[in-house]
Design a protein around this motif. Structure first.
Motif, PDB file in Angstrom:
ATOM      1  N   ALA A  63     -26.182  30.779 -23.509  1.00 52.52           N
ATOM      2  CA  ALA A  63     -25.432  30.962 -22.256  1.00 52.52           C
ATOM      3  C   ALA A  63     -24.142  30.162 -22.278  1.00 52.52           C
ATOM      4  O   ALA A  63     -23.083  30.644 -21.858  1.00 52.52           O
ATOM      5  CB  ALA A  63     -26.294  30.544 -21.067  1.00 52.52           C
ATOM      6  N   TRP A 115     -21.545  31.796 -24.378  1.00 53.93           N
ATOM      7  CA  TRP A 115     -21.041  33.077 -23.867  1.00 53.93           C
ATOM      8  C   TRP A 115     -20.343  32.912 -22.523  1.00 53.93           C
ATOM      9  O   TRP A 115     -20.329  33.832 -21.714  1.00 53.93           O
ATOM     10  CB  TRP A 115     -22.202  34.055 -23.721  1.00 53.93           C
ATOM     11  N   ARG A 157     -18.133  35.501 -20.927  1.00 59.29           N
ATOM     12  CA  ARG A 157     -18.751  36.645 -20.232  1.00 59.29           C
ATOM     13  C   ARG A 157     -19.640  36.081 -19.125  1.00 59.29           C
ATOM     14  O   ARG A 157     -20.849  35.938 -19.305  1.00 59.29           O
ATOM     15  CB  ARG A 157     -19.575  37.470 -21.210  1.00 59.29           C
ATOM     16  N   TRP A 180     -23.153  37.730 -18.105  1.00 52.83           N
ATOM     17  CA  TRP A 180     -24.159  37.630 -19.174  1.00 52.83           C
ATOM     18  C   TRP A 180     -24.626  36.183 -19.315  1.00 52.83           C
ATOM     19  O   TRP A 180     -25.811  35.902 -19.508  1.00 52.83           O
ATOM     20  CB  TRP A 180     -23.596  38.147 -20.493  1.00 52.83           C
ATOM     21  N   SER A 181     -23.674  35.267 -19.263  1.00 54.62           N
ATOM     22  CA  SER A 181     -23.991  33.848 -19.380  1.00 54.62           C
ATOM     23  C   SER A 181     -24.913  33.408 -18.251  1.00 54.62           C
ATOM     24  O   SER A 181     -25.896  32.686 -18.473  1.00 54.62           O
ATOM     25  CB  SER A 181     -22.688  33.037 -19.367  1.00 54.62           C
ATOM     26  N   LEU A 190     -26.967  35.279 -16.518  1.00 56.09           N
ATOM     27  CA  LEU A 190     -28.275  35.907 -16.704  1.00 56.09           C
ATOM     28  C   LEU A 190     -29.096  35.152 -17.744  1.00 56.09           C
ATOM     29  O   LEU A 190     -30.300  34.918 -17.549  1.00 56.09           O
ATOM     30  CB  LEU A 190     -28.094  37.367 -17.118  1.00 56.09           C
ATOM     31  N   LEU A 191     -28.455  34.768 -18.845  1.00 56.01           N
ATOM     32  CA  LEU A 191     -29.161  34.029 -19.902  1.00 56.01           C
ATOM     33  C   LEU A 191     -29.661  32.684 -19.394  1.00 56.01           C
ATOM     34  O   LEU A 191     -30.801  32.284 -19.673  1.00 56.01           O
ATOM     35  CB  LEU A 191     -28.231  33.826 -21.103  1.00 56.01           C
ATOM     36  N   THR A 210     -21.219  29.578 -13.955  1.00 54.35           N
ATOM     37  CA  THR A 210     -22.484  29.982 -14.558  1.00 54.35           C
ATOM     38  C   THR A 210     -23.592  28.996 -14.222  1.00 54.35           C
ATOM     39  O   THR A 210     -24.693  29.392 -13.811  1.00 54.35           O
ATOM     40  CB  THR A 210     -22.333  30.077 -16.094  1.00 54.35           C
TER      41      THR A 210
END
Length: 219
Positions: free
Chosen positions: A146, A149, A152, A155-156, A158-159, A203
């Protein structure tokens, strides 16, 4: 192409070194008290005794991980395969961290050595040696991925949320990678680089807020 080969070779080297360091746990059948839970009787084969405890603690994916592992663990020797999986994810995590440390050390060898030193410290030895609910190198890998990334953000986020749903305290390793990114910022470009740190903080705190919402739902 050469860069890709070098990157893959670096991972292979890290995996070989960590496998050598953790050789005893990969070739010695043994059981830890956390792993006993896989052999206790439950209403169904799929129901691990720690399932509801993990859900109550907000580790929904951790509970699902235990359920999946229960499919395959029937003898003490079966635990060895999952310790191999632990070492594999530790190697992936060490590889990602070494890539980040390059920006700080400006030297590939120093980054590699620092990463290997970190991932053979006692806390990581525990992660490698246990299969039960306390050992989740997958959460560690997802948190570092995460942080890698952050370009992004969704996506980060979510991870990192997935990492939190596996094991919250291990997921906080995300901030170690963020700290490395901050320390690696050159002084001459600090103003512009600091603006780029909006994503990692979005994030981090966004994933924590999302986790809080999921946890309230579970309760």
């Amino acid at each position: 192409m050469n860069q890709t080969v070098r990157t893959i070779s670096l991972f292979c080297l890290i995996f070989i070194i960590l496998s050598a360091a953790y050789f005893p746990i990969l070739f010695t059948p043994y059981i830890h008290h956390d792993d006993v839970k896989f052999f206790l009787k439950t209403p169904t084969k799929l129901m691990n005794p720690d399932f509801y405890q993990n859900v109550f603690l907000g580790r929904l994916l951790g509970a699902m991980r235990l359920t999946m592992y229960s499919f395959f663990i029937n003898t003490i020797s079966d635990l060895t395969f999952f310790r191999f999986i632990n070492v594999l994810f530790l190697a992936l995590s060490a590889w990602l961290m070494s890539l980040q440390l390059r920006n700080y050390f400006k030297n590939d060898v120093c980054a590699l050595i620092a990463s290997l030193i970190i991932f053979t410290l006692p806390p990581f030895q525990i992660l490698a040696s246990l299969v039960g609910f306390c050992a989740t190198p997958i959460a560690l890998f997802l948190s570092i991925l995460a942080a890698n990334w952050i370009g992004r953000p969704l996506w980060s986020l979510l991870l990192l949320l997935m990492s939190l749903l596996l094991y919250q305290s291990i997921a906080m390793f995300y901030w170690v990678i963020v700290a490395i990114k901050i320390l690696a910022i050159p002084k001459e470009s600090s103003d512009q680089s600091l603006k780029n740190l909006v994503n990692p903080f979005f994030t981090g705190f966004g994933a924590l807020y999302a986790f809080y919402d999921v946890y309230k739902t579970l309760l």
